[in-house]
Scaffold this motif. Structure first.
Motif, PDB file in Angstrom:
ATOM      1  N   GLY A 283      59.815  54.784 -94.403  1.00  0.00           N
ATOM      2  CA  GLY A 283      59.513  54.964 -92.979  1.00  0.00           C
ATOM      3  C   GLY A 283      60.804  55.000 -92.187  1.00  0.00           C
ATOM      4  N   TYR A 284      60.708  55.456 -90.955  1.00  0.00           N
ATOM      5  CA  TYR A 284      61.891  55.609 -90.104  1.00  0.00           C
ATOM      6  C   TYR A 284      61.730  54.831 -88.817  1.00  0.00           C
ATOM      7  CZ  TYR A 284      63.364  59.586 -92.916  1.00  0.00           C
ATOM      8  OH  TYR A 284      63.785  60.384 -93.942  1.00  0.00           O
ATOM      9  N   SER A 285      62.857  54.447 -88.250  1.00  0.00           N
ATOM     10  CA  SER A 285      62.801  53.959 -86.873  1.00  0.00           C
ATOM     11  C   SER A 285      63.998  54.501 -86.104  1.00  0.00           C
ATOM     12  CB  SER A 285      62.760  52.424 -86.803  1.00  0.00           C
ATOM     13  OG  SER A 285      64.000  51.863 -87.133  1.00  0.00           O
ATOM     14  N   ALA A 286      63.835  54.520 -84.781  1.00  0.00           N
ATOM     15  CA  ALA A 286      64.927  54.871 -83.875  1.00  0.00           C
ATOM     16  C   ALA A 286      64.954  53.795 -82.807  1.00  0.00           C
ATOM     17  CB  ALA A 286      64.674  56.231 -83.242  1.00  0.00           C
ATOM     18  N   THR A 287      66.151  53.313 -82.491  1.00  0.00           N
ATOM     19  CA  THR A 287      66.268  52.290 -81.453  1.00  0.00           C
ATOM     20  C   THR A 287      67.141  52.855 -80.334  1.00  0.00           C
ATOM     21  OG1 THR A 287      66.137  50.631 -83.187  1.00  0.00           O
ATOM     22  CG2 THR A 287      66.861  49.859 -81.030  1.00  0.00           C
ATOM     23  N   PHE A 288      66.660  52.702 -79.108  1.00  0.00           N
ATOM     24  CA  PHE A 288      67.370  53.253 -77.941  1.00  0.00           C
ATOM     25  C   PHE A 288      67.676  52.133 -76.956  1.00  0.00           C
ATOM     26  CE2 PHE A 288      64.150  56.279 -79.413  1.00  0.00           C
ATOM     27  CZ  PHE A 288      64.926  57.384 -79.723  1.00  0.00           C
ATOM     28  N   ASP A 289      68.775  52.277 -76.251  1.00  0.00           N
ATOM     29  CA  ASP A 289      69.051  51.344 -75.151  1.00  0.00           C
ATOM     30  C   ASP A 289      68.242  51.791 -73.936  1.00  0.00           C
ATOM     31  OD1 ASP A 289      70.807  49.762 -76.565  1.00  0.00           O
ATOM     32  OD2 ASP A 289      72.488  51.122 -76.172  1.00  0.00           O
ATOM     33  N   VAL A 290      67.598  50.830 -73.302  1.00  0.00           N
ATOM     34  CA  VAL A 290      66.789  51.132 -72.108  1.00  0.00           C
ATOM     35  C   VAL A 290      67.735  51.289 -70.918  1.00  0.00           C
ATOM     36  CG1 VAL A 290      65.049  50.178 -70.538  1.00  0.00           C
ATOM     37  CG2 VAL A 290      64.779  49.897 -73.014  1.00  0.00           C
ATOM     38  N   VAL A 291      67.573  52.371 -70.172  1.00  0.00           N
ATOM     39  CA  VAL A 291      68.424  52.547 -68.980  1.00  0.00           C
ATOM     40  C   VAL A 291      67.627  52.392 -67.684  1.00  0.00           C
ATOM     41  CG1 VAL A 291      70.193  53.983 -70.085  1.00  0.00           C
ATOM     42  CG2 VAL A 291      68.191  55.091 -69.086  1.00  0.00           C
ATOM     43  N   ASP A 292      66.303  52.577 -67.760  1.00  0.00           N
ATOM     44  CA  ASP A 292      65.468  52.382 -66.573  1.00  0.00           C
ATOM     45  C   ASP A 292      64.247  51.571 -67.010  1.00  0.00           C
ATOM     46  OD1 ASP A 292      63.762  52.479 -64.434  1.00  0.00           O
ATOM     47  OD2 ASP A 292      64.106  54.598 -63.985  1.00  0.00           O
ATOM     48  N   ALA A 293      64.349  50.256 -66.814  1.00  0.00           N
ATOM     49  CA  ALA A 293      63.342  49.337 -67.363  1.00  0.00           C
ATOM     50  C   ALA A 293      61.931  49.669 -66.895  1.00  0.00           C
ATOM     51  CB  ALA A 293      63.698  47.903 -66.985  1.00  0.00           C
ATOM     52  N   GLY A 294      61.798  50.176 -65.665  1.00  0.00           N
ATOM     53  CA  GLY A 294      60.470  50.471 -65.120  1.00  0.00           C
ATOM     54  C   GLY A 294      59.772  51.614 -65.853  1.00  0.00           C
ATOM     55  N   ARG A 295      60.556  52.459 -66.502  1.00  0.00           N
ATOM     56  CA  ARG A 295      59.950  53.620 -67.183  1.00  0.00           C
ATOM     57  C   ARG A 295      59.688  53.364 -68.668  1.00  0.00           C
ATOM     58  NH1 ARG A 295      61.738  59.129 -65.116  1.00  0.00           N
ATOM     59  NH2 ARG A 295      62.222  58.782 -62.942  1.00  0.00           N
ATOM     60  N   ALA A 296      60.198  52.244 -69.180  1.00  0.00           N
ATOM     61  CA  ALA A 296      60.011  51.949 -70.611  1.00  0.00           C
ATOM     62  C   ALA A 296      58.834  50.994 -70.785  1.00  0.00           C
ATOM     63  CB  ALA A 296      61.279  51.324 -71.169  1.00  0.00           C
ATOM     64  N   PRO A 297      58.042  51.156 -71.840  1.00  0.00           N
ATOM     65  CA  PRO A 297      56.887  50.272 -72.010  1.00  0.00           C
ATOM     66  C   PRO A 297      57.314  48.855 -72.379  1.00  0.00           C
ATOM     67  CG  PRO A 297      57.170  51.669 -73.942  1.00  0.00           C
ATOM     68  CD  PRO A 297      58.192  52.116 -72.934  1.00  0.00           C
ATOM     69  N   THR A 298      56.495  47.899 -71.992  1.00  0.00           N
ATOM     70  CA  THR A 298      56.718  46.529 -72.488  1.00  0.00           C
ATOM     71  C   THR A 298      55.590  46.125 -73.441  1.00  0.00           C
ATOM     72  OG1 THR A 298      55.697  45.702 -70.477  1.00  0.00           O
ATOM     73  CG2 THR A 298      58.080  45.578 -70.587  1.00  0.00           C
ATOM     74  N   VAL A 299      54.363  46.600 -73.152  1.00  0.00           N
ATOM     75  CA  VAL A 299      53.264  46.350 -74.097  1.00  0.00           C
ATOM     76  C   VAL A 299      53.581  47.155 -75.355  1.00  0.00           C
ATOM     77  CG1 VAL A 299      50.794  46.745 -74.516  1.00  0.00           C
ATOM     78  CG2 VAL A 299      51.581  46.060 -72.243  1.00  0.00           C
ATOM     79  N   SER A 300      53.375  46.558 -76.532  1.00  0.00           N
ATOM     80  CA  SER A 300      53.618  47.310 -77.761  1.00  0.00           C
ATOM     81  C   SER A 300      52.524  48.375 -77.910  1.00  0.00           C
ATOM     82  CB  SER A 300      53.629  46.363 -78.952  1.00  0.00           C
ATOM     83  OG  SER A 300      54.011  47.068 -80.104  1.00  0.00           O
ATOM     84  N   LEU A 301      52.944  49.594 -78.277  1.00  0.00           N
ATOM     85  CA  LEU A 301      52.019  50.733 -78.273  1.00  0.00           C
ATOM     86  C   LEU A 301      51.915  51.368 -79.650  1.00  0.00           C
ATOM     87  CD1 LEU A 301      53.453  52.503 -75.089  1.00  0.00           C
ATOM     88  CD2 LEU A 301      51.378  51.100 -75.211  1.00  0.00           C
ATOM     89  N   THR A 302      50.743  51.911 -79.924  1.00  0.00           N
ATOM     90  CA  THR A 302      50.584  52.775 -81.096  1.00  0.00           C
ATOM     91  C   THR A 302      50.085  54.120 -80.603  1.00  0.00           C
ATOM     92  OG1 THR A 302      50.061  50.881 -82.490  1.00  0.00           O
ATOM     93  CG2 THR A 302      49.455  53.044 -83.342  1.00  0.00           C
TER      94      THR A 302
END
Ligand code: FAD
Length: 421
Positions: A283-302
């Protein structure tokens, strides 16, 4: 008792913690120079009881066939001339029978429910501090047919004790407003408030430190070559520091040995006649630095359409998923990596620095039924805690506690799965 734990992934370290808490002298043997450097390094982060259903189900064979040869398919089976792979595939087909799927679902949900509550207790008890979010897991759908199947799964989950509920799109957007830009494509969702998400790598490092403080010994850069059996009983292992090529090995003696070697468990135990049905599922993952916290999810999503998950670790967003069966290489496939970034950007535009993704690939130790090997092996004093596939982080705490109880001769809180080799 002196207990050897083989492997310092999330499973081995958690197991070591519970064995030490039960009063045993514990030594962890790990080939890497630190804990959680292999499959437990950068996974999807979900503590997901609500999606503990096995992949092997009556609808799976048709899906696998449809996706054959499709490079960016969510589940890609690469057929090879390998007896192991084919015998695993045949066992997988057997587990797709409705009665097997039902039994496996029950076993997985029981283990996962127990584990989630043990994790919460453990965190509170010792004050583990790792990036985590207790806001549930929200699974969203873009296809009405998939949503219909999900409604039935949610109902089944509730009968098994997992509080997974179907919710409408407005309810989903209220829970996670960052999904708003995709709102008109979402046909519905389901939600389990008790599920959570967190960084398994940070957790494992933290817990390893707690273990060391309580006297657990870690032998890093040490490769286990062989399990020692004398008079029909496991007596320890032969291990070698660093590169195993030509160095003489040392014997590490113990009263009990727990194999927590992830995808390597099968190879190490095969010479003992213990045939584990474990295949590497990449499996793969990608990790990104958040630059605009309001636009990034906090609830874990599928994201059901793309079969990928999103978890927020403070200032980072992790996207993970896809499954490739057929080979144990860790090279990064550009098509799969790009697909993760593209989807994250599409759903959460402007939320992260998408130009600087940190890609990673790992090998899930997958059994045909998804049910792990947790319990005594047929060799006396040799125990198994391996083959957790897609749910190793979810099950680590509970299974570590179950093994510690078993080794200590105490009754286990949950019935152990009947798949012990
Ligand atoms: C992309 C991806 C996303 C995932 N997302 C999730 C998720 O959201 N939720 C979830 O619950 N699970 C998830 N998983 C699954 C989870 O990460 C695994 O089930 C879990 O990490 C397995 O842990 P482990 O300790 O068994 O294996 P590992 O972490 O691989 O640990 C095994 C250890 O054994 C050591 N070892 C092997 N052979 C030897 C030897 N001969 N001598 C000494 N040491 C040895 C290895 O170095 C390694 O450190 C995901 C996996 C992937 C790949």
């Amino acid at each position: 008792m002196h207990v050897l734990v083989l492997g310092a992934g999330v499973i081995g370290v958690t197991c070591a913690w519970f064995l030490r808490s039960a009063g045993h002298q514990v030594t962890v043997v790990e080939r890497q120079s630190g804990a959680a450097r292999e499959t437990s390094f950068a996974n999807g982060g979900q503590i997901s009881v609500s999606h503990a259903e096995p992949w092997a189900n009556p609808a799976a064979p048709a899906k696998v066939l449809r996706w054959l040869g499709q490079e960016d398919a969510p589940l890609l089976f690469r057929p090879r001339l390998s007896a192991e792979q084919w015998s695993w595939g045949i066992a997988f087909l057997r587990e797709c029978l409705p009665a097997r799927t039902a039994a496996n679902t029950r076993a997985l949900v029981a283990l996962a429910l127990h584990s989630r509550s043990v994790l919460k207790q453990l965190r509170a008890e010792i004050g583990l501090k790792y990036e985590h979010v207790e806001r549930g897991i929200l699974h969203f759908y873009t296809d009405p047919a998939d949503l219909e199947v999900a409604r039935k799964s949610a109902a089944l989950m509730r009968t098994l004790g997992c509080e997974r509920y179907s919710i409408s799109t407005p309810e989903a957007l209220a829970l996670e407003p960052a999904l708003a830009s995709w709102g008109d494509r979402i046909v519905g969702a389901d939600y389990c408030a008790e599920d959570e998400s967190g960084d398994a790598h940070q957790y494992t490092l933290q817990l390893a430190e707690h273990c060391s403080r309580r006297g657990v010994q870690f032998l890093f850069d040490t490769v286990v070559r062989r399990v020692l059996i004398e008079d029909g009983r496991c007596r320890g292992v032969e291990a070698v520091p660093g590169d195993p090529s030509e160095l003489p090995s040392a014997v590490l003696r113990a009263d009990a040995v727990i194999a927590c070697l992830g995808v390597q468990s099968r190879r190490l135990l095969a010479p003992l006649g213990i045939r584990l049905h474990i295949t590497p599922a990449k499996g793969y993952s990608a990790t990104f630095d958040v630059v605009d916290a309001g636009r990034a999810p906090t609830v874990s999503l599928t994201d059901d359409e793309h079969k990928i998950v999103f978890s927020r670790f403070g200032g980072r967003l992790r996207v993970a998923g896809t499954v490739e069966i057929g080979g144990d290489g860790l090279e990064l496939n550009a098509a799969r990596c790009d697909a993760l970034t593209r989807r994250a950007q599409q759903l959460f535009p402007g939320s992260c620095d998408f130009a600087q993704p940190r890609y990673w690939a790992g090998l899930r130790p997958l059994t045909p039924s998804n049910v792990p090997y947790v319990g005594a092996s047929r060799v006396k004093a040799l125990y198994l805690n391996t083959g957790h596939g897609t749910l190793g982080w979810t099950m680590a705490a509970g299974n570590g506690q179950l093994i510690a109880d078993l080794v200590s001769g105490r009754p286990t809180a949950v019935a152990l799965p009947a798949v012990v080799a």
